[in-house]
Design an enzyme around this catalytic site. Structure first.
Site, PDB file in Angstrom:
ATOM      1  N   HIS A 139       4.896  -1.995  -1.678  1.00  0.00           N
ATOM      2  CA  HIS A 139       3.722  -1.533  -2.421  1.00  0.00           C
ATOM      3  C   HIS A 139       3.006  -0.502  -1.537  1.00  0.00           C
ATOM      4  CE1 HIS A 139      -0.326  -1.808  -4.184  1.00  0.00           C
ATOM      5  NE2 HIS A 139       0.201  -2.432  -5.225  1.00  0.00           N
ATOM      6  N   ASP A 216       3.686  -9.441   3.259  1.00  0.00           N
ATOM      7  CA  ASP A 216       2.803  -9.028   2.170  1.00  0.00           C
ATOM      8  C   ASP A 216       3.068  -9.993   1.007  1.00  0.00           C
ATOM      9  OD1 ASP A 216       1.311  -7.642   0.313  1.00  0.00           O
ATOM     10  OD2 ASP A 216       2.820  -6.079   0.011  1.00  0.00           O
ATOM     11  N   GLN A 219       2.530 -11.443  -4.416  1.00  0.00           N
ATOM     12  CA  GLN A 219       3.383 -11.778  -5.569  1.00  0.00           C
ATOM     13  C   GLN A 219       4.073 -13.125  -5.391  1.00  0.00           C
ATOM     14  OE1 GLN A 219       3.091 -10.087  -8.185  1.00  0.00           O
ATOM     15  NE2 GLN A 219       2.089  -8.288  -7.316  1.00  0.00           N
ATOM     16  N   LYS A 242      -4.403 -12.793  -7.832  1.00  0.00           N
ATOM     17  CA  LYS A 242      -3.034 -12.943  -8.345  1.00  0.00           C
ATOM     18  C   LYS A 242      -2.599 -14.404  -8.381  1.00  0.00           C
ATOM     19  CE  LYS A 242      -1.952  -8.296  -7.265  1.00  0.00           C
ATOM     20  NZ  LYS A 242      -1.030  -7.212  -7.397  1.00  0.00           N
ATOM     21  N   CYS A 380       2.658   1.317  -8.121  1.00  0.00           N
ATOM     22  CA  CYS A 380       2.234   1.517  -6.736  1.00  0.00           C
ATOM     23  C   CYS A 380       3.401   1.401  -5.770  1.00  0.00           C
ATOM     24  CB  CYS A 380       1.116   0.551  -6.336  1.00  0.00           C
ATOM     25  SG  CYS A 380      -0.369   0.791  -7.291  1.00  0.00           S
TER      26      CYS A 380
END
Lengths: 421, 134
Positions: A139, A216, A219, A242, A380
């Site tokens: 991302h 990261d 998700q 999220k 992104c």
């Protein structure tokens, strides 16, 4: 945990999944009852943000109605209550990601700020000849802060290739990882394709060269139980919004000795021990990195989201979600002219696709008219789109509250849109 | 396509399906921009799909060449061209395109996001008309 223990792609044959009707949690999410463009909402943009359950909304409201006060400083009862709730939320986040100590949890605005914090604070510890290793599927928030760090320091940003299937090219990864690598920054799960990366293996390999590792994670955290100590990463960044929490709150996990050694980031109140005009003694972890009044309501909401997740049969819900994603992939593949973008061996929550007769934007607009919310564009992740040679995709992303009816509507919606074009 | 034809057609539509079929259909007749003009300097920023726009002033009138890689946007381009093509820079400046969009109810039905770039396109045309007028 290692990525190999992730159960992405498990079909609906698991024990429990035949009780799918009983696993419907959509009633907890008031927004899912609304109409969009005159149609019932089919919300399939969960990789962008998830909806919020009543429990989280009530917690945020309860904070403002019941004990809104600034934390840590004041000499009154409500401030104590607010501090207890705020620090209680930190403890919930600690337990949620399996950190050893709540001092290792820094509240941030979200993943982007968490990554920027690490990138900023590394400025003094790297220089020319050092490398930051990322991948082509990251991302932008896991690319741009490192580019900025490299520009400041003279270090080099190296990107590992992604295969056409949408997976990290491991051969290229091992070729690019080396003694110059000071930090590996990689997505746990790709936001654009849903690829579950083998982060356990990547972390072990990077640490073998003495590199730090930042994962990261936004998700992943809703879907995969994350244990940062088992993973062995140095930093793990994620966002509350999220995972059913409010926007504007997220967290950075960092190993205490590393955070201790880093210089502070923003200056201001909260992060100080003692200030004179000439100099400042900084506060201890985690406050050293939390200048200013924090997002107290957001932290309370995030804590409530973690409690809510803890109250759910997560494994069964994940199996149900995985079955939906698998059905969506298989049904989309059967439509003429549809191409699935990224066919990773392990997929989570996301299906990206293209229809050869039209632009993703056409399909996004025509699905929206039918009350079906998807995302279209580059997500992104422009370097990934460049790598795959496409302008963008149509992305449907699922969460624990989606139902077979959402899949049926997506497929019917795409078929109807095809008929227009 | 003339603005009046577009207005008349829209007046008959009572479903989103009709509007979209019409917009997509009128977009089919828009000439494709040759590849050599599909370059960065002609790209209109702020669009999810690609939009290329070129303007020139010929005999005091604006000649617009616009294209997109998305069907719906091509239809919107035909509407924009009906409003602006062949007009003088002064006409372009004076034309109330927001009123036209309101009349066609375009933003309710055709612009769920900033994605289709209609406003960016219009802003760029008006800016270039402004410059040509100087």
């Amino acid at each position: 945990m290692t990525a190999s223990s992730v159960t992405a792609g498990t079909p609906a044959t698991r024990p429990g999944s035949h009780h799918a009707g009983q696993l419907d949690i959509s009633g907890d999410f008031p927004i899912l009852d609304r109409l969009v463009n005159g149609q019932p909402l089919a919300y399939l943009d969960n990789a962008a943000t998830t909806q919020k359950p009543r429990q989280v909304l009530e917690a945020v409201r309860g904070y403002y109605e019941g004990f809104n006060s600034n934390v840590h400083r004041a000499a009154h009862a409500m401030a104590d209550e607010a501090t207890a709730a705020f620090e209680g939320a930190r403890e919930k986040v600690r337990a949620f990601v399996g950190a050893a100590d709540s001092r290792e949890i820094i509240f941030t605005r979200g993943t982007t700020e968490a990554i920027n914090l690490v990138a900023h604070c590394m400025t003094e510890s790297i220089g020319p000849g050092d490398e930051i290793l990322i991948t082509e599927m990251e991302h932008h928030s896991n690319i741009v802060p490192w580019q900025m760090l490299c520009r400041r320091t003279g270090a080099e940003l190296v990107a590992c290739r992604v295969t056409h299937a949408g997976e990290i090219d491991l051969e290229d990864f091992y070729a690019k990882l080396g003694p110059r690598t000071r930090l590996l920054a990689v997505a746990h799960v790709s936001n654009a394709l849903g690829t579950v990366n083998p982060v356990g293996d990547l972390i072990r390999a990077a640490r073998g060269f003495g590199a730090r590792v930042l994962i990261d994670g936004p998700q992943a955290v809703l879907h995969i139980p994350v244990d940062v100590r088992q993973l062995g990463c140095d930093f793990y960044a994620f966002s509350g919004h999220k995972m059913f929490g409010p926007t504007g709150i997220g967290a950075l996990y960092g190993r205490a000795e590393l955070l201790d050694a880093l210089p502070p980031w923003q200056g201001g109140g909260e992060m100080i021990e003692r200030v004179t005009i000439e100099r400042t003694e900084y506060n201890q972890l985690p406050y050293k990195f939390e200048a200013g009044t924090p997002n107290i309501a957001g932290a309370v909401g995030l804590g409530a989201a973690i409690d809510y997740l803890g109250s759910l049969p997560r494994a069964e819900l994940l199996a149900r979600e995985e079955a939906l994603v698998e059905t969506a992939v298989n049904r989309l593949k059967q439509l003429p002219g549809v191409k699935i973008v990224g066919e990773p061996a392990q997929r989570l929550s996301v299906v990206s696709f293209l229809v050869e007769t039209g632009h993703p934007h056409d399909f996004g607009t025509l699905l929206d008219q039918q009350g079906i919310a998807v995302r279209t564009g580059h997500h992104c992740a422009m370097p990934l789109m460049d790598r795959l040679g496409i302008p963008g995709t149509i992305r449907a992303s699922f969460s624990l509250y989606n139902s077979p009816s959402d899949v049926r509507r997506l497929i019917a919606g795409v078929e109807k849109a095809m008929d227009f074009i | 396509m003339q603005l009046d034809e577009i207005r008349e057609s829209f007046a008959f539509f009572d479903s989103w399906e009709d509007r979209y079929r019409f917009v997509i259909d009128i977009g089919r007749d828009l000439p494709e921009l040759p590849r050599e003009y599909r370059v960065a300097e002609n790209i209109v920023r702020g669009c999810q799909s690609q939009v290329w726009l070129m303007t020139e002033l010929r005999d005091g009138r604006l000649r617009l060449t616009i294209d997109s890689d998305a069907h719906i946007v091509r239809g919107l381009i035909v509407i924009v061209l009906a409003a602006y093509q062949g007009k003088t820079p002064a006409d372009v400046g004076a034309f109330d395109i927001e009123a036209l969009f309101d009349e066609l109810d375009l933003f309710r039905h055709l612009s769920p996001t900033r994605g289709n770039g209609l406003r960016s396109m219009v802003a760029r045309i008006r800016h270039e008309a402004d410059q040509a007028a100087d």
